[in-house]
Design a protein around this motif. Structure first.
Motif, PDB file in Angstrom:
ATOM      1  N   ASN A  62       0.828  -1.216   0.000  1.00 30.24           N
ATOM      2  CA  ASN A  62       0.000   0.000   0.000  1.00 30.24           C
ATOM      3  C   ASN A  62       0.857   1.259   0.000  1.00 30.24           C
TER       4      ASN A  62
ATOM      5  N   LYS B 128       2.889   7.087 -10.100  1.00 34.18           N
ATOM      6  CA  LYS B 128       1.703   6.225 -10.084  1.00 34.18           C
ATOM      7  C   LYS B 128       1.405   5.669 -11.472  1.00 34.18           C
TER       8      LYS B 128
ATOM      9  N   PRO C 118      -4.974  -4.712  -5.420  1.00 33.60           N
ATOM     10  CA  PRO C 118      -5.010  -4.847  -3.962  1.00 33.60           C
ATOM     11  C   PRO C 118      -5.613  -6.193  -3.559  1.00 33.60           C
TER      12      PRO C 118
ATOM     13  N   LEU D 228       8.247   8.854  -4.881  1.00 28.74           N
ATOM     14  CA  LEU D 228       6.788   8.769  -4.895  1.00 28.74           C
ATOM     15  C   LEU D 228       6.132  10.051  -4.380  1.00 28.74           C
TER      16      LEU D 228
ATOM     17  N   THR E 281       2.472   1.773  -3.542  1.00 24.16           N
ATOM     18  CA  THR E 281       1.539   2.241  -4.566  1.00 24.16           C
ATOM     19  C   THR E 281       0.974   3.617  -4.257  1.00 24.16           C
ATOM     20  N   GLY E 282       1.306   4.157  -3.082  1.00 24.38           N
ATOM     21  CA  GLY E 282       0.845   5.497  -2.761  1.00 24.38           C
ATOM     22  C   GLY E 282      -0.511   5.551  -2.099  1.00 24.38           C
ATOM     23  N   TYR E 283      -1.065   4.403  -1.734  1.00 20.79           N
ATOM     24  CA  TYR E 283      -2.368   4.415  -1.068  1.00 20.79           C
ATOM     25  C   TYR E 283      -2.220   4.847   0.383  1.00 20.79           C
ATOM     26  N   LEU E 284      -1.131   4.432   1.002  1.00 20.13           N
ATOM     27  CA  LEU E 284      -0.853   4.833   2.381  1.00 20.13           C
ATOM     28  C   LEU E 284       0.421   5.660   2.413  1.00 20.13           C
ATOM     29  N   GLY E 285       0.522   6.521   3.396  1.00 22.16           N
ATOM     30  CA  GLY E 285       1.759   7.270   3.583  1.00 22.16           C
ATOM     31  C   GLY E 285       2.615   6.565   4.621  1.00 22.16           C
TER      32      GLY E 285
ATOM     33  N   TYR F  25      -1.642  -1.865  -9.849  1.00 24.04           N
ATOM     34  CA  TYR F  25      -1.817  -2.412  -8.498  1.00 24.04           C
ATOM     35  C   TYR F  25      -3.090  -3.239  -8.418  1.00 24.04           C
TER      36      TYR F  25
END
Lengths: 291, 314
Positions: free
Chosen positions: B45, B73, B80, B65, B48-52, B78
């Motif tokens: 995550n 991106k 998930p 990123l 892929t930039g979904y979470l920091g 991705y």
């Protein structure tokens, strides 16, 4: 953004949502139109129907909250949020796409009920200028309320909570005059009101960042500003509570349009509130990354 | 291709990642392995930039990123753990939407979606609503979605979960067919899956990387040359006697009869050296036929248990 806008519009029409909303909107508007314009012969559609108090309660406390409640909740439930947040699009594009789709549905409804003023124009005497300014007003005011709904939907995961909070907010803006009339005035009331607002903001900051010093800074800065206002604008401060609430009243600005005046400061005000709500929504979406 | 440096992630007071470091080279298929809760999905995550991340860097083709989120991106496809599908759209509508979301023009998106549906065998279902698809097809739509825009890096989080054995084989072949043109990272807690697809492996446990290597190398590294498997044809009593009396052998145990008159033993050498030759000669001098002598390989499963100290869940 266009991709999101297109998908959202499609989604409104593949689910029953758009049809139910439009049917309800047209039906209720029709009832008001026939009761007020046809029955009693009032010819100003904008002033007599669109800004009728009961009609406004219907639109801003029922129709728009229903329209906005599922905006972000659905993405959470289906886990499609991941797709949007990992795609090469910015939070602005996501929020704007969703907002514009919702706004478009509202405008479609408004377009359909525009047959009513046309009926008046054909069979009688329609005050054109008033109708136009009324339409500009309702479009700006609704955009504002949809932006508020967007923000609320972005803040909560539950559509039910979103619809209730949006409805309460809608009622609050409509009843603000009544509320202001019964509120006490004076220096102490203003201090208490400002104190509650500042504490509320501080608590929000704390919940978001979990850092006590940020909240402390907010409280201290708020206290300095409040005391400063007290010494600098003592007269204004006397009626600080009602003045602030009146300034916050989105609906007050809307009334000017109905009376046939397109006031630039009101246009700017309504557009700013819309933009601020959407901006905060983008921050909320972006901040999800930092859970 | 992908560089992950010192990745740390806190959830409140819980430390989900405690400084992850690894690197993926162009064209590798890498398995990210670990027990549930090891931090595999969190790592993916973040990539892929979904979470920091709380701290640390993710760089793809040298780009950070956080500094160039849009460009980075675009390089990632991705899938998930739960495929992000809009249930009320048809397969084609959905994939075309993803194409446009990734910045393709509507016409390009149409063309690319047609190609990808061919590749992933989705053509016969293209007009079905996603909510009516089986789990296997949904997973395939999820993979198709990741492939749109032809990103050089594919991140697949548990792509085989919930599939039946046939679908697993199909999915595996599909992923293999993508090798070469893509760098692929697959997470799983099922070892056999990873073993058959991936050429490199990263094992995670408890928010840390505990082993990184080529799959074969990893098995070899953890193999023990002191342990042999011997299969011999002859008289069982006589074999026992030879093994017992040899000074080369510290200990042995009988495993079983593989065919009639052919027996398998596990033999542990008395020295540190490889004694395969000696064992062979020992039996041949006694006129017995040795069918095989092998150093006991450690399966990936054994390696996994050894480095994580846990049983993998199957």
């Amino acid at each position: 953004m266009i991709a999101i806008l297109k998908r959202e519009l499609k989604a409104y029409f593949t689910s029953m949502q758009a049809y139910i909303y439009l049917a309800l909107f047209v039906c209720v508007t029709g009832v008001f139109f026939s009761l007020i314009c046809i029955n009693y012969g009032y010819n100003d559609f904008a002033a007599n129907v669109l800004s009728n108090f009961y009609y406004m309660i219907f639109i801003y406390a029922i129709a728009i909250p229903i329209l906005t409640m599922r905006m972000f909740a659905e993405e959470k439930k289906q886990k499609t949020e991941t797709l949007l947040l990992t795609a090469p699009v910015s939070p602005w594009e996501i929020v704007l796409g969703k907002f514009l789709a919702c706004f478009a549905i509202f405008l479609i409804g408004l377009l359909i009920v525009s047959v009513f003023p046309v009926i008046i124009a054909v069979n009688g005497n329609l005050p054109i200028a008033n109708t136009i300014s009324g339409y500009v007003g309702i479009i700006l005011f609704s955009g504002c309320m949809i932006a508020v709904g967007t923000l609320i939907s972005g803040l909560t995961e539950e559509p039910v909570i979103a619809v209730i909070v949006s409805a309460v907010f809608g009622l609050f803006t409509l009843f603000i005059n009544v509320i202001v009339a019964i509120l006490p005035n004076g220096v102490i009331a203003t201090f208490v009101f400002f104190g509650i607002v500042i504490l509320g903001i501080a608590v929000l900051f704390y919940l978001d960042t979990k850092k006590l010093w940020i909240s402390a800074v907010v409280v201290i800065a708020g206290a300095v500003v409040t005391v400063g206002l007290y010494f600098w604008k003592t007269n204004w401060f006397q009626y600080g509570l009602t003045n602030s609430l009146n300034w916050l009243s989105i609906e007050k600005r809307f009334e000017e349009f109905i009376n046939g005046a397109i006031n630039l400061s009101s246009v700017v005000y309504l557009l700013s509130v819309t933009a601020i709500c959407l901006f905060v929504t983008t921050r909320v979406i972006a901040s999800r990354r930092w859970r | 291709m992908l560089l992950v440096e010192n990745l740390v992630k806190h959830y409140g007071n819980q430390e989900a990642l405690k400084g992850i470091n690894f690197q993926l080279e162009e064209g590798q298929i890498v398995g990210l392995l670990g027990p549930n809760g090891a931090g595999k999905s969190t790592t993916m995550n973040i990539i892929t930039g979904y979470l920091g991340a709380t701290s640390g860097n993710v760089k793809i083709q040298g780009m950070d990123l956080l500094e160039q989120p849009k460009q980075v991106k675009k390089l990632i496809g991705y899938l998930p753990e739960q495929p992000p599908l809009y249930e009320k759209m048809t397969v084609r509508e959905y994939l075309e939407f993803v194409g446009e979301l990734k910045g393709l023009k509507p016409r390009e998106a149409k063309q690319e979606v047609a190609e990808i549906m061919n590749k992933t065998n989705l053509h016969e279902r293209e007009n079905m609503l996603i909510c009516h698809l089986s789990k296997g097809y949904k997973q395939r739509v999820g993979l198709a979605q990741a492939l749109i825009g032809n990103p050089p890096l594919l991140i697949l989080d548990e792509p085989m979960v919930g599939l039946d054995p046939n679908q697993i084989i199909e999915m595996r072949e599909l992923i293999r067919s993508l090798a070469g043109t893509h760098t692929i990272m697959i997470s799983s807690h099922i070892l056999s899956e990873i073993e058959t697809i991936c050429d490199h492996i990263i094992i995670m446990d408890n928010g840390q990387v505990v082993a990184v290597n080529e799959t074969k190398q990893l098995e070899r590294e953890h193999a023990n040359p002191k342990q042999l498997r011997v299969i011999v044809k002859g008289n069982k009593q006589k074999i026992h006697k030879i093994l017992r009396e040899s000074s080369l052998i510290k200990r042995y145990s009988y495993i079983g009869e593989t065919e009639e008159g052919v027996y398998e033993f596990q033999v542990i050498s008395a020295q540190d050296a490889d004694i395969r030759d000696d064992v062979f000669l020992l039996f041949s001098q006694n006129q017995m036929i040795v069918y095989s002598v092998n150093v006991e390989q450690m399966s990936l499963e054994d390696v996994f248990i050894k480095v994580t100290g846990k049983e993998g869940e199957e």
